[in-house]
Design an enzyme around this catalytic site. Structure first.
Site, PDB file in Angstrom:
ATOM      1  CB  CYS A   2      -0.980  -0.030   1.365  1.00 54.27           C
ATOM      2  SG  CYS A   2      -1.826  -1.668   1.456  1.00 54.27           S
ATOM      3  NE  ARG A  27       4.218   1.329  -1.622  1.00 54.99           N
ATOM      4  CZ  ARG A  27       5.573   1.149  -1.422  1.00 54.99           C
ATOM      5  NH1 ARG A  27       6.569   1.731  -1.365  1.00 54.99           N
ATOM      6  NH2 ARG A  27       5.556   0.140  -0.219  1.00 54.99           N
ATOM      7  CD1 TRP A  74      -2.565  -4.701  -4.927  1.00 53.80           C
ATOM      8  CD2 TRP A  74      -2.213  -5.916  -3.098  1.00 53.80           C
ATOM      9  NE1 TRP A  74      -2.394  -5.983  -5.409  1.00 53.80           N
ATOM     10  CE2 TRP A  74      -2.140  -6.832  -4.309  1.00 53.80           C
ATOM     11  CE3 TRP A  74      -1.911  -6.718  -1.979  1.00 53.80           C
ATOM     12  CZ2 TRP A  74      -1.924  -8.280  -4.316  1.00 53.80           C
ATOM     13  CZ3 TRP A  74      -1.691  -8.306  -1.988  1.00 53.80           C
ATOM     14  CH2 TRP A  74      -1.538  -8.718  -3.318  1.00 53.80           C
ATOM     15  CG  ASN A 100       2.321  -1.138   3.246  1.00 57.51           C
ATOM     16  OD1 ASN A 100       1.736  -2.306   2.780  1.00 57.51           O
ATOM     17  ND2 ASN A 100       3.379  -0.927   2.517  1.00 57.51           N
ATOM     18  N   GLY A 101       1.032  -3.799   5.148  1.00 56.04           N
ATOM     19  CA  GLY A 101       1.688  -5.260   6.139  1.00 56.04           C
ATOM     20  C   GLY A 101       0.591  -6.197   6.678  1.00 56.04           C
ATOM     21  CD  GLU A 486      10.024  -9.088 -18.417  1.00 57.11           C
ATOM     22  OE1 GLU A 486       9.659  -9.784 -17.518  1.00 57.11           O
ATOM     23  OE2 GLU A 486       9.847  -7.943 -18.415  1.00 57.11           O
ATOM     24  CE  LYS A 490       6.492  -6.556 -17.929  1.00 50.54           C
ATOM     25  NZ  LYS A 490       7.690  -6.802 -17.239  1.00 50.54           N
ATOM     26  CD  GLU A 493       3.515  -7.882 -14.852  1.00 47.78           C
ATOM     27  OE1 GLU A 493       4.471  -7.460 -15.935  1.00 47.78           O
ATOM     28  OE2 GLU A 493       3.701  -7.382 -13.682  1.00 47.78           O
ATOM     29  CG  HIS A 509      10.274 -32.154 -24.403  1.00 49.16           C
ATOM     30  ND1 HIS A 509      10.433 -33.397 -24.954  1.00 49.16           N
ATOM     31  CD2 HIS A 509      11.401 -31.585 -25.035  1.00 49.16           C
ATOM     32  CE1 HIS A 509      11.660 -33.634 -25.083  1.00 49.16           C
ATOM     33  NE2 HIS A 509      12.283 -32.391 -25.312  1.00 49.16           N
ATOM     34  CE  LYS A 608       7.338  -0.393 -10.545  1.00 52.10           C
ATOM     35  NZ  LYS A 608       7.585  -1.245 -11.943  1.00 52.10           N
TER      36      LYS A 608
HETATM   37  C1  AGP Z   1       7.056  -6.828 -13.223  1.00 53.90           C
HETATM   38  O1  AGP Z   1       6.575  -6.545 -14.515  1.00 53.90           O
HETATM   39  C2  AGP Z   1       6.391  -7.203 -12.306  1.00 53.90           C
HETATM   40  N1  AGP Z   1       5.330  -6.275 -11.909  1.00 53.90           N
HETATM   41  C3  AGP Z   1       6.937  -8.098 -11.189  1.00 53.90           C
HETATM   42  O2  AGP Z   1       6.918  -9.498 -11.746  1.00 53.90           O
HETATM   43  C4  AGP Z   1       8.175  -7.488 -10.372  1.00 53.90           C
HETATM   44  O3  AGP Z   1       9.293  -7.516 -11.191  1.00 53.90           O
HETATM   45  C5  AGP Z   1       8.300  -8.465  -9.232  1.00 53.90           C
HETATM   46  O4  AGP Z   1       7.377  -8.204  -8.229  1.00 53.90           O
HETATM   47  C6  AGP Z   1       9.605  -8.218  -8.621  1.00 53.90           C
HETATM   48  O5  AGP Z   1       9.705  -6.749  -8.145  1.00 53.90           O
HETATM   49  P1  AGP Z   1      10.937  -5.939  -7.500  1.00 53.90           P
HETATM   50  O6  AGP Z   1      11.954  -5.910  -8.654  1.00 53.90           O
HETATM   51  O7  AGP Z   1      10.894  -4.718  -7.201  1.00 53.90           O
HETATM   52  O8  AGP Z   1      11.686  -7.109  -6.502  1.00 53.90           O
END
Ligand code: AGP
Length: 613
Positions: A2, A27, A74, A100-101, A486, A490, A493, A509, A608
């Site tokens: 958060c 966040r 969040w 937060n937590g 990756e 992307k 996500e 496979h 994030k």
């Molecule tokens: C990336 O597009 C993501 N949103 C996510 O996988 C991110 O890379 C992951 O949560 C790790 O975050 P960090 O690099 O801040 O540790």
């Protein structure tokens, strides 16, 4: 996960807090709220959904006051709703808090407080904190002492900011464990608190980062730092160089788009001053690498999550190739719960944009406990990961706001390249002549990425053709296999299209069963030692009716006879090809998501900084 902001000073608190929350909305964005203390007591506005809803509410029903806290949520405990949104208020209306937590023992605390007559109004774990603080204050404790007593009863990683009508001249904040940061911003006759510094950089660059088990009492012109037992602690004030303007969207439609286009600049910044392009000398002063230290290390683990984990997979390839040091790459969330073989001859490298990812921090702490040397590649300056490591490389990508990581990924790959060069030099596996060639190669990198970006319109057109797909397969081999992973991450996500990334040789496979004319297959077929092998995989996909999009090297005419669509990138040195090859995949995902009307910067369910397990 958060976002938290607090303010005390002569300005209108709600304005400062709202502005800060806007910069932190990445966040968490399922609900938001602000509380102020003014002459009349505590006043709160909260709403479900994005910050825009809260802003609309504040236009209808403004808040005023010089002491304010705010939050973007969040959800972990309790659905996103108005009553579960922060700030949370004590039953008597005397204390208010943002958090937060996760309070892991909240059930038992809630039962205990309920038995004492507390009437809970939300389903959150958070509410037990504020109710307990209020009860301690009713028994005569100060806000600071009540918070200290309460925090002592919580299990889990937690960060809080509190204020009370009974002491309306202060904010109290604290951090226990890795629940996202708490930063104090020191102004002239005003003070700021934020979970993440972009929220307050507009006002001050003088920042104190709270460590775990630290608490601060913040008044308009002073702060006092203690540990959770009340012992005074010395505060280290950091002067932050980040430019607040870089946390704005500017001419771009989305932060993600801006961040994709910032990559040539981010690469220049991360390489700048660290590699001498004349001599090939790499200098990474914050890594504290000495010949003795490097000679003592016989194994490297890379720990990370998500996109950073894929960077780690490329890093393994780079470090094993250039430094001949064995590397294992582990998801931090797995590493922390198995029993890795670590000792003082092991180095553990975290890769993390935020520097606050709970799993990555826990993995590093576990490694520390077992005597390993801790290294980190980190973007967020002053973050926990940076602070707890023996050696660091800052990504210098600047604030990354879009939830989907782009420029931090390519910056971390550039840093891994530098690290591989530095280790290779110290281990004697790279000669000075090779190092000069490696330096020449990397000098061309920002321009190569810039050339890919010139073709943005091609990806827009490609998105037009493929945005209705419901599944995508990404294939790559060798150093480009993590780039396939990756690319798939992307796409899923931000566009919510199901996508798989696979090492191309594995297709036969299993995943080959998925291929039909509905399934676009994006194959990374750039010119390298595995080119012929990749062509065979393309042919296998075509033979099953798959629609193949080939990511190929400029000038490769032969590929046009093999694939349905060809997109090209300039030829890049093989060890740097991942940095160039990922950019078209970022652009394609971005344009597909835009075409589908998705919320690019704040995709559903994501945040994030993942500061919970
Ligand atoms: C990336 O597009 C993501 N949103 C996510 O996988 C991110 O890379 C992951 O949560 C790790 O975050 P960090 O690099 O801040 O540790």
């Amino acid at each position: 996960m958060c976002g938290i902001v607090g303010y005390i000073g002569p300005r209108q608190g709600p304005d400062v807090v709202l502005g800060g929350l806007r910069r932190l909305e990445y966040r968490g964005y399922d609900s938001a709220g602000i509380a102020v203390i003014d002459g009349a007591g505590i006043d709160i506005r909260r709403d479900v959904g994005k910050l825009g809803n809260l802003e609309a509410m504040l236009r209808q029903s403004p808040l005023a006051g010089h002491l304010a806290i705010g939050h973007t949520r969040w959800a972990t405990h309790g659905v996103p709703s108005q009553r579960n949104a922060h700030p949370h208020l004590g039953m008597e209306g005397r204390v208010v808090l943002v958090h937060n937590g996760i309070v892991e023992n909240y059930q038992s605390l809630r039962e205990e407080l309920s038995a004492e007559g507390v009437d809970f109004r939300s389903e959150t774990d958070t509410e037990v904190i504020v109710q307990m603080v209020e009860r301690f204050m009713a028994a005569g404790l100060s806000l600071e002492e009540a918070a200290r007593q309460t925090l002592g009863r919580l299990n889990g990683a937690n960060a809080v900011v509190l204020m009370s009508v009974d002491q309306p001249d202060r904010l109290v904040c604290a951090r226990i464990g890795n629940a996202g940061g708490i930063a104090l911003g020191i102004g002239a006759g005003e003070m700021f608190i934020a979970s993440d510094i972009p929220a307050i950089l507009e006002y001050t660059r003088q920042i104190i980062f709270l460590e775990s088990r630290q608490m601060a009492v913040v008044t308009v012109d002073d702060y006092r730092l203690t540990d959770l037992d009340g012992r005074p602690m010395r505060a280290e004030v950091h002067a932050i160089a980040w430019d607040p303007v870089s946390a704005e969207k500017g001419e771009y439609k989305h932060f993600m788009q801006k961040e994709i286009f910032e990559q040539p600049r981010a690469l220049i910044d991360t390489l700048g001053g660290r590699i001498d392009f004349e001599t090939g000398c790499v200098s990474l002063p914050e890594m504290n690498l000495t010949p003795e230290l490097v000679a003592n290390i016989d194994k490297l683990y890379i720990v990370a999550c998500g996109t950073s984990y894929y960077a780690g997979l490329v890093g393994k390839y780079l470090i094993e190739t250039l430094a001949r040091l064995p590397v294992e790459v582990e998801y931090a969330s797995e590493f922390r719960y198995y029993d890795p073989i670590l000792n003082e001859r092991t180095a553990v490298l975290s890769i993390t944009q935020s520097g606050e990812t709970a799993d990555t921090l826990a993995a590093a702490e576990q490694a520390r406990a077992q005597g390993a040397t801790l290294w980190a590649i980190v973007n967020a300056i002053g973050s926990q990961s940076m602070r707890l490591s023996d050696g660091t490389i800052a990504m210098h990508a600047g604030p990354e706001i879009g939830v989907a990581s782009t420029k931090a990924f390519t910056a971390s790959l550039a840093d891994l390249y530098l690290l591989a060069c530095a280790l290779g030099t110290l281990r004697g596996t790279i000669t000075p002549a090779q190092m000069r060639r490696l330096a020449d190669d990397v000098a061309r990198l920002p321009a190569l990425v810039g050339r890919v970006l010139e073709h943005d319109a091609d990806y827009q057109a490609l998105a037009e053709r493929f945005h209705r797909a419901s599944d995508f397969l990404f294939l790559g081999r060798g150093i480009n296999y993590p780039i396939a992973m990756e690319g798939a991450l992307k796409l899923k996500e931000i566009s919510y299209i199901h996508a798989e990334g696979y090492p191309a040789g594995e297709m036969k496979h299993g995943p080959i069963a998925l291929i039909d004319e509905e399934m676009p297959v994006l194959a990374i077929v750039t010119k390298d030692s595995l080119y012929e092998k990749m062509i065979s995989q393309v042919q296998q996909a075509k033979a099953r009716g798959g629609v193949v999009i080939a990511l190929a090297t400029e000038g490769d005419e032969a590929i046009r006879g093999e694939a349905d669509v060809v997109i090209t990138v300039p030829e890049a040195p093989p060890l740097l090809a991942p940095i160039v090859n990922v950019v078209p995949l970022q652009l394609l995902s971005y344009h597909i998501a835009v075409r589908r009307g998705a919320d690019v910067d704040q995709p559903r369910n994501l945040a994030k900084s993942v500061t919970v397990e």
